[in-house]
Scaffold this active site. Structure first.
Site, PDB file in Angstrom:
ATOM      1  N   SER A 153      52.681  39.083  11.944  1.00 36.79           N
ATOM      2  CA  SER A 153      51.365  39.568  11.550  1.00 36.79           C
ATOM      3  C   SER A 153      50.338  38.983  12.503  1.00 36.79           C
ATOM      4  O   SER A 153      50.590  37.972  13.166  1.00 36.79           O
ATOM      5  CB  SER A 153      51.049  39.109  10.119  1.00 36.79           C
ATOM      6  OG  SER A 153      49.688  39.293   9.789  1.00 36.79           O
ATOM      7  N   TYR A 156      50.328  32.645   3.503  1.00 34.22           N
ATOM      8  CA  TYR A 156      50.792  33.852   4.208  1.00 34.22           C
ATOM      9  C   TYR A 156      50.746  33.622   5.715  1.00 34.22           C
ATOM     10  O   TYR A 156      51.696  33.942   6.440  1.00 34.22           O
ATOM     11  CB  TYR A 156      49.913  35.044   3.820  1.00 34.22           C
ATOM     12  CG  TYR A 156      50.253  36.319   4.549  1.00 34.22           C
ATOM     13  CD1 TYR A 156      51.360  37.083   4.181  1.00 34.22           C
ATOM     14  CD2 TYR A 156      49.468  36.768   5.612  1.00 34.22           C
ATOM     15  CE1 TYR A 156      51.677  38.252   4.849  1.00 34.22           C
ATOM     16  CE2 TYR A 156      49.777  37.937   6.285  1.00 34.22           C
ATOM     17  CZ  TYR A 156      50.881  38.675   5.902  1.00 34.22           C
ATOM     18  OH  TYR A 156      51.192  39.835   6.580  1.00 34.22           O
TER      19      TYR A 156
END
Length: 252
Positions: free
Chosen positions: A142, A155
């Site tokens: 990501s 995350y």
């Protein structure tokens, strides 16, 4: 077709980037092994692929459980005899919150799926590819894996870990005919991203900073699928250990 008769395993195949990539790989001639925790969603992807004339199977699995990972790998081998492409994609998003307010259970959930799931996929698929002497692996990281983002500390940590796993594995297997790369999406039109506004409304918490979507829109999952197909193919034959940002300029 450039992936004709290649065998591709895709985790998180039931939705979003996983579904789009599964359909793209199948459309380019690959036979696909679809893996997802959501049985109904995974079977829906398989139906869509079959409707467009593609071939594949679905395996219901929890990527954070070693026995499930071994089962989807073994099923791929039993069905097709090899694994040429592995899109190690399954992952979940964090509930936005300051670090001190993240529950330990939330930390465990994110690390279990986003890090352990990727690790286990690498662990068992690499054994197959090493015995073949070839293969291409694409991990989903990501933009949060290459820079910090507000209120998603765990995350971000999990996706930084995916980047680290990608680079280390690529180094270990660079002389064994196996290429290992990562993609870093930055805002994609999926059920996960669509749930963010609802998260803000439910929790009453909104981060001080939000990502700047410089193109004025999220990516379509199919735009990420194009990069997955490229990295899976021989067109990317000199790429390994690459962390490819596909984010519409988000990280500029």
């Amino acid at each position: 077709m450039e992936l004709k008769n290649k065998i591709a395993v895709i985790t998180g195949a039931g939705s979003g980037i996983g579904r789009a990539a599964s359909m793209k790989l199948a459309g380019n001639g690959a036979k696909v092994v679809l893996v997802d925790f959501n049985k109904e969603a995974g079977e829906k992807t398989l139906n869509l692929i079959q409707e467009q004339g593609g071939k594949g199977i679905f395996v219901h699995a929890d990527v954070s459980k070693s026995e499930d990972v071994q089962r989807y790998v073994n099923t791929a081998i039993e069905t097709y005899g090899r694994i040429d492409v592995f899109f190690n994609n399954a992952g979940i998003i964090q509930k936005f919150a300051p670090l001190t307010e993240v529950e330990e259970s939330e930390f465990d959930r994110l690390i279990s799926i986003n890090v352990k799931g990727v690790f286990l996929g690498l662990k068992y698929v690499l054994k197959v590819m090493e015995s073949q002497g070839s293969g291409s692996i694409i991990n989903t990281a990501s933009t949060a894996g290459v820079r910090s983002e507000h209120s998603v500390s765990v995350y971000s940590a999990s996706k930084h870990a995916v980047v680290g796993l990608t680079k280390s594995a690529a180094l270990e297997y660079v002389k064994k005919g196996i290429r290992i790369n990562a993609i870093c999406p930055g805002g994609v039109e999926t059920a996960l991203t669509n749930s963010v506004a609802e998260m803000f409304e439910t929790s009453g918490y909104v981060p001080e900073e939000l990502p700047n979507m410089r193109m004025g829109r999220y990516a379509a999952p199919e735009e990420l699928a194009e990069m997955v197909a490229f990295l899976a193919s021989d067109r990317a034959s000199y790429m390994t250990g690459s962390v490819v940002v596909v984010d519409g300029g988000l990280t500029l």
